[in-house]
Design an enzyme around this catalytic site. Structure first.
Site: not given
Length: 257
Positions: A7, A34, A147, A149, A218, A247-248
């Site tokens: 991501n 993303e 991802d 989530n 992930d 942030d991943h």
């Protein structure tokens, strides 16, 4: 064959980091999520210069998924998920690369819990599970990467009590994830590292990365044909620590011949 998911949290704003990671990690296939870019702003030329062909499903400002292949162009087999004609989000794309079928997904976040976004998350997951069920028993290696989530278990989160009200940690999506695995999918990272503390996402606030206050959302799921070829799996954690990082962190698996 090395297959990764990442991501990127904005493909154009973080393109130097993405290109550096591709050069270092050399994945044969990279699933990106993303993108936060419409189709016409996807950096195809820069990725091609780096040695990767690409297919993508973009969207202005939000969402967006892509599949990259080193030295060739992925052969697209599916785009989007059926079942909701009002769903305009770019969250799923699928392609064949060198004999492996790869699905790239960006599952909805779902916050706040109890609202329409949470209902959309659960509905999208049901549609994804239907697609996964139609694929799982095909006689070829299949990897569903992205991802999700979803934090599958308490082991996959730093301080579970802090996530009790978050959509990523609710009983309903966690139950859906277990149901998905029961179709015959293997969670590659957890399969090879059953007892380790492994995170793939660290928020930008409260110095989360330095404190290793992360979560694992992930995932790369393998059907039985692919799981038999599973050699190794890991997280490129250092990528998260770079300047202007997503942030991943990238997550990867390696399949043997």
């Amino acid at each position: 064959m090395k297959i990764a998911t990442f991501n990127v949290n904005g493909i154009n704003g973080r393109l130097p980091n993405v290109l550096a990671w591709l050069e270092e990690a050399q994945p044969d296939v990279a699933c990106l999520q993303e993108l936060k870019a419409p189709d016409e702003r996807f950096p195809e030329a820069a990725l091609e210069k780096a040695g990767y062909g690409a297919i993508w499903h973009g969207q202005k400002s939000w969402n967006g998924v892509a599949i990259l292949a080193r030295g060739c162009k992925p052969v697209e087999t599916h785009r989007g998920l059926p079942g909701d004609p009002e769903d305009t989000h770019s969250r799923y794309i699928e392609a064949a690369v060198s004999g492996v079928l790869v699905g790239c997904l960006y599952l909805p976040n779902g916050n706040p819990v109890g609202g329409p976004k949470f209902a959309y998350k659960l509905g999208w997951m049901e549609r994804f599970m239907a697609r996964a069920k139609s694929l799982v028993k095909l006689d070829c290696p299949i990897v569903l990467a992205g991802d999700y989530n979803i934090i599958p278990t308490d082991r996959d989160v730093y301080k579970p009590e802090r996530w009790q009200d978050d959509a990523l940690f609710q009983p309903e999506p966690r139950a859906q994830y277990r149901k998905l695995l029961k179709q015959g999918w293997t969670d590659a990272l957890r399969h090879l590292h059953p007892d380790e503390t492994i995170f793939t996402f660290w928020d930008y606030w409260r110095n989360s990365f330095a404190r290793n206050a992360g979560i694992r959302i992930d995932h790369l799921l393998l059907n039985k044909v692919a799981a038999k070829r599973l050699v190794s799996a890991g997280v490129d954690r250092d990528t998260r620590g770079r300047e202007k990082a997503s942030d991943h962190a990238p997550v990867w698996v390696e399949l043997g011949d």
